[in-house]
Design an enzyme around this catalytic site. Structure first.
Site, PDB file in Angstrom:
ATOM      1  N   SER A 158       1.874  -1.465   2.261  1.00  0.00           N
ATOM      2  CA  SER A 158       2.003  -1.798   1.148  1.00  0.00           C
ATOM      3  C   SER A 158       2.945  -0.675   0.138  1.00  0.00           C
ATOM      4  O   SER A 158       3.606  -0.690  -0.654  1.00  0.00           O
ATOM      5  CB  SER A 158       0.812  -1.255   0.037  1.00  0.00           C
ATOM      6  OG  SER A 158       0.595  -0.434   0.551  1.00  0.00           O
TER       7      SER A 158
ATOM      8  N   LYS B 217       5.265   6.629  -4.280  1.00  0.00           N
ATOM      9  CA  LYS B 217       4.291   5.015  -4.837  1.00  0.00           C
ATOM     10  C   LYS B 217       3.431   5.673  -6.344  1.00  0.00           C
ATOM     11  O   LYS B 217       3.413   5.929  -6.390  1.00  0.00           O
ATOM     12  CB  LYS B 217       3.468   5.189  -3.561  1.00  0.00           C
ATOM     13  CG  LYS B 217       3.127   3.958  -2.752  1.00  0.00           C
ATOM     14  CD  LYS B 217       1.831   3.146  -2.533  1.00  0.00           C
ATOM     15  CE  LYS B 217       1.691   2.356  -1.559  1.00  0.00           C
ATOM     16  NZ  LYS B 217       0.577   2.323  -1.030  1.00  0.00           N
TER      17      LYS B 217
ATOM     18  N   SER C  40       0.171   0.838   5.815  1.00  0.00           N
ATOM     19  CA  SER C  40       0.473   1.174   4.550  1.00  0.00           C
ATOM     20  C   SER C  40       2.391   2.134   4.310  1.00  0.00           C
ATOM     21  O   SER C  40       2.197   1.808   4.167  1.00  0.00           O
ATOM     22  CB  SER C  40      -0.448   0.718   3.082  1.00  0.00           C
ATOM     23  OG  SER C  40      -0.782  -0.457   2.959  1.00  0.00           O
TER      24      SER C  40
END
Lengths: 486, 483
Positions: free
Chosen positions: A151, A76, A175
């Protein structure tokens, strides 16, 4: 190669079925072919990946390869990576090339894994749909009109689409678990303090936790064992031994006590999602587990408490983006105030600004006691709810999200977006671990079963998740998107 | 109307740790800009603070040194504000649960009396960097070397009533932190910086007046002048019918005045909240006890002992205990010569004078304590007289010998106490001075007392200073009176 689990790829590499370079090239080609549509990567680091793959192959030739050597994955874009842009999904950091590696990045590299690149995300990890990225929304590989969740939406979509077998995500209020559920993969949020936060761009420091997102609980166990552990650079990481998370995967679930929080099966839960979750519980009963209803009485306070604490911490954490030392700086500032105002107005997106404003307000003189202190009290009550529940049961189960993935652009009102996280947010406030595993479909979109355990019960969670995956094949289902003949 | 000033101080002491309070970067002074700022000090995305244990130990030592409560738990908070040399947009400090609780500091006043100033608390925090406004063609340069340097902020109660008391308080703090070795106390390099709160009220009134805060006053002298100016300004303002407003002011040493910087209305809301990146600091009793046991003797204890055990005057005790190098030097001289009073006289007299003339610190004295002690021993056993002792002192100062004995020998300064030898010199002087002798004989007793000085001088000269002056005096008087 793209449909194999990390564990299967490790076996194939060890057996010499293909080299790490071949695997890496194949996946890079797949990213090249498919990610234009999916938008799951912000930065692809093909050159570094191929170099690392060659190094892994060379190590293997010398008999020096560890169990994860040569395995590709993605990070990420919230994890600092030396020499590579670390944008955190924000225009503010679009030009930021980190001079150092996050602890988890170091650990994964030391284990010989290969990063293919940095995945898309909601800006500064603030969002539940991945629509808040400076780099545009990510699409859900199961349905390109749907969001992948957020997210960590880029990580989830990339794994689901077979661009990479596993990825790291972060979870502050759901997330990892919610996008894992939306994309039909397995995602684990570890206990707060289990994994170092050093080098992970901070959103809400007391809630943020990194974790693995992969195609199976077994793969998550493999990755968690690599990234977990005490880090002298993170005072909130816990000095506690790291067990072999794969050691108990095969343990029998006979006698396992499962609690179903009644608050997680109430209004707002989509019937198809509930049906899938209830079917999954039946599988557990068939494996010898017992099920009872429990109560987490303060559940309805979790979202309000979270939206005080997380923005408060964020408002402070994001103060460093001021245009002085790194990141975006406005053109020709007239003076210092102009520099601050325009840099931040231009560099941050709406949701980030919204949370900075909320946090700044709740910490202000005269409001601190009413908001921040009260929210901390609520946080203790929520934590106590879980501790009380775990007196009676081993794990809690419920849906990861009240609905399957919603359509891109469907949620215009921020509060309706916040309510998406109703089943995941309390877990971060309590600091306990949670995992989402694929458990069926609703209207053709994946449904995630969330399993929660007491602090540091990751080994048990992974065992419980793995046994489900031995009995079902939801986690092996793949979207039509990206099929060679599609 | 009689006015009374009420003064409270916030003193920032830079702790003498090797590395910064939350990172491993060096704290050495004077390096090239931005060469001692690591990722943590720069506030890069993703970095986290790790508390330096040495800073905690030093803060606790200070607390123990002022008999303060040491709370079991202290907590770091974030003080949020934007400033270009504050990399993270917040300063990590301790707002609600400081590491050092209430304590007190004894200060010595010029009349030799002492007074206790209460310390409200002391807390740990990180320093900011520096903004450099010169040499950048209208732009501002930022040097982050200092960012993250550990500071102990010591907050007093408003217990001081004059600029001199405030200076005495800072000097007492300076002395404590340097005794403890927790700071170099170098004010010129910013190791001690003061914010001064001043208000005035009619004498006898209990409620406090509105205060002004004077920021960043960085020398003993400026503290005194800034306070004196500020008291005068406030009194004049009130007497002319005006009102003091609560505000932050800056002292300008060149103009010798304070100027308004910002008023309360413009003040920041710092939005303090507990820093989620740092755990509460929990000190167990054994740790605190260990630090207490290893504390050195502190200035107030030394001062008391110098008075009670060594019989020094309050003034001498206070001066000699004021700094650790001074006290250590004095005690070494005293141990070497065995006479505390003589040691005190020499250290404060001849040595202090000479150091002062050459602008040297006692730590850099060319004469060691052992050398001075050896010199005093020879005064005590009357090997040399006072005059010769000064010669020996200067010879040692100039490196003309290793020990007092060596100098005495080489220069032939040994005191002549042989009555016969002294008598011979006296006879010679009397024979060479018929005019003066005649005048002496004719003078009355009162005048003779003055006139004898001439003869003593001549005899001492003849002995090249080595004759015992008391003997010379007595024998001269005897012989002249017989003339």
């Amino acid at each position: 190669m793209h449909d194999k689990t990390l564990t299967e790829l490790a076996t194939a590499l060890a057996a010499g079925e293909f080299s790490s370079r071949e695997l890496t090239e194949s996946l890079l080609a797949r990213i090249e072919r498919l990610d234009g549509e999916l938008n799951s990567f912000i930065t692809v680091t093909a050159e570094q990946a191929l170099q690392a793959a060659d190094a892994a192959d060379a190590a293997r030739a010398k008999g020096e390869a560890g169990p994860l050597a040569g395995l590709p994955l993605a990070l990420k874009d919230i994890f600092c990576t030396r020499g590579v842009r670390t944008s955190c999904g924000s225009k503010m950091l679009d030009n930021f090339v980190s001079p150092y590696d996050a602890t988890v990045v170091e650990k994964l590299a030391a284990a010989g894994t290969i990063s293919l690149g940095k995945t898309n995300m909601d800006e500064f990890a603030m969002g539940s749909s991945n629509e808040n990225s400076h780099y545009g929304p990510v699409k859900n590989p199961w349905d390109l009109t749907a969001v992948p969740g957020g997210s960590s939406g880029g990580s989830a979509a990339a794994v689901a689409a077979g661009l990479v077998p596993a990825a790291l995500g972060t979870d502050t209020g759901g997330s990892i678990r919610q996008p894992a559920a939306f994309c039909g993969i397995t995602g684990l949020k570890p206990t707060y303090g289990r994994v170092s936060r050093y080098g992970m761009v901070a959103y809400a420091s007391s809630l943020d936790q990194a974790g693995p997102m992969a195609r199976s609980a077994e793969d998550c166990a493999l990755l968690l064992g690599t990234i977990a552990g005490h880090d002298l650079r993170d005072s909130t990481s816990v000095a506690r031994g790291v067990p072999d998370y794969r050691a108990e995967l095969e343990a029998s679930l006979s006698g396992l006590k499962i609690g179903l929080p009644k608050e997680y099966f109430g209004d707002g839960l989509a019937p198809e999602v509930e049906a899938a979750v209830r079917d999954a519980i039946k599988v557990y009963e068939s494996l010898g587990a017992s099920v009872r209803e429990v109560s987490l009485p303060h559940t309805d306070l979790a979202i309000p408490a979270y939206y005080v604490i997380a923005p408060a911490e964020a408002s402070s954490n994001l103060s460093r983006y001021d245009g002085v030392r790194f990141g975006h700086r406005c053109e020709n500032p007239a003076d210092l105030e102009d520099l601050y105002k325009r840099t931040r107005a231009e560099g941050f997106g709406d949701e980030v600004k919204r949370r900075i404003l909320i946090g700044t307000h709740t910490l202000s003189e005269g409001f601190f006691d009413a908001y921040y202190k009260k929210a901390q009290q609520v946080r203790r009550l929520i934590r106590q709810d879980f501790l009380d529940a775990f007196e009676d049961v081993d794990v809690l189960m419920g849906p990861a999200s009240p609905t399957p993935a919603f359509d891109l652009g469907a949620k215009k009102d921020p509060v309706s977006m916040y309510l998406q996280d109703i089943y995941t947010i309390a877990i971060n406030l309590a600091g306990i671990p949670g995992i989402s595993v694929p458990a069926g479909f609703a209207s053709g979109r994946p449904v995630g079963l969330q399993i929660l355990g007491p602090h540091f019960a990751e080994q048990q969670l992974l065992n419980v998740a793995h046994q489900f995956q031995q009995a079902t094949d939801w986690h092996r289902r793949q979207p039509a998107f990206g099929k060679e003949n599609a | 109307m009689q006015w009374e000033a009420v003064i409270g101080l916030e003193v920032h002491v830079q702790l003498a740790t090797q590395s910064k309070i939350f990172s491993g970067a060096s704290t050495a002074f004077g390096a090239e800009p931005n060469t001692q700022a690591c990722a943590v000090d720069l506030g890069l995305p993703g970095v986290l603070p790790v508390l330096n244990e040495a800073a905690v130990a030093m803060a606790v030592q200070f607390g123990l040194g002022i008999n303060a409560e040491i709370p079991e738990t202290s907590i770091f908070d974030r003080k949020n504000y934007f400033y270009p040399d504050l990399p993270k947009g917040y300063q990590t400090s301790q707002m609600y649960h400081p590491i050092v609780g209430p304590g007190e500091v004894e200060i010595s006043l010029e009349d030799g009396s002492t007074k206790r100033v209460r310390v409200h608390h002391a807390h740990l925090e990180e320093d900011a960097g520096k903004s450099l406004h010169e040499d950048f063609h209208g732009m501002t340069g930022i040097d982050l070397n200092r960012a993250g340097t550990p500071l102990l902020e010591i907050v007093s109660e408003p217990d001081m009533r004059s600029a001199k008391e405030a200076v005495a308080y800072i000097k007492a703090l300076h002395s404590i932190v340097t005794y403890l070795g927790i700071s170099d106390g170098n004010m010129a390099e910013g190791s001690m910086r003061c914010d001064v709160n001043v208000s005035v009220r009619p004498k006898g009134q209990e409620t406090l007046g509105t205060r002004a805060e004077i920021k960043n006053v960085n020398s003993f002298r400026f503290v005194e002048k800034a306070i004196a100016y500020e008291i005068e300004r406030q009194v004049e303002l009130i007497e002319e019918g005006g009102k003091v407003v609560q505000e932050t002011r800056l002292y300008d040493p060149e103009a010798d005045e304070t100027r308004s910087m910002r008023t309360k209305e413009e003040a920041n809301d710092y939005r303090y909240f507990p820093c989620p990146d740092l755990l509460p600091v929990v000190l167990d009793q054994a740790y605190v006890d260990h630090l207490r046991d290893s504390l050195p003797e502190l200035p107030s204890e030394k001062r008391a002992r110098f008075e009670s055990e060594l019989g020094l005057s309050a003034y001498d005790a206070s001066v000699l205990s004021s700094t650790r190098p001074m006290a250590e030097y004095f005690e070494a001289v005293k141990d070497s010569c065995g006479d505390a009073k003589l040691a005190a006289n020499w250290v404060q007299g001849e040595l202090a004078g000479q150091l002062n003339r050459e602008n040297l610190d006692i730590a850099d004295s060319p004469i060691s304590a052992t050398q001075l002690g050896g010199l005093i021993r020879r005064v005590i056993d009357e090997t040399i007289n006072g005059k010769a002792a000064k010669q020996v002192f200067m010879a040692l100062w100039n490196g003309e010998g290793e020990t007092a004995d060596e100098v005495i020998e080489a220069k032939g300064l040994k005191q002549v106490t042989d009555t016969g030898a002294i008598e011979a010199m006296i006879d010679q002087v009397i024979a060479d001075s018929p005019v003066q002798v005649a005048q002496y004989v004719e003078a009355d007793e009162a005048k003779r007392g003055k006139m004898i000085g001439y003869f003593v001088g001549q005899v001492m000269k003849a002995s090249r200073g080595t004759a015992n002056p008391q003997q010379v005096n007595a024998l001269l008087k005897q012989k002249l009176d017989q003339s």
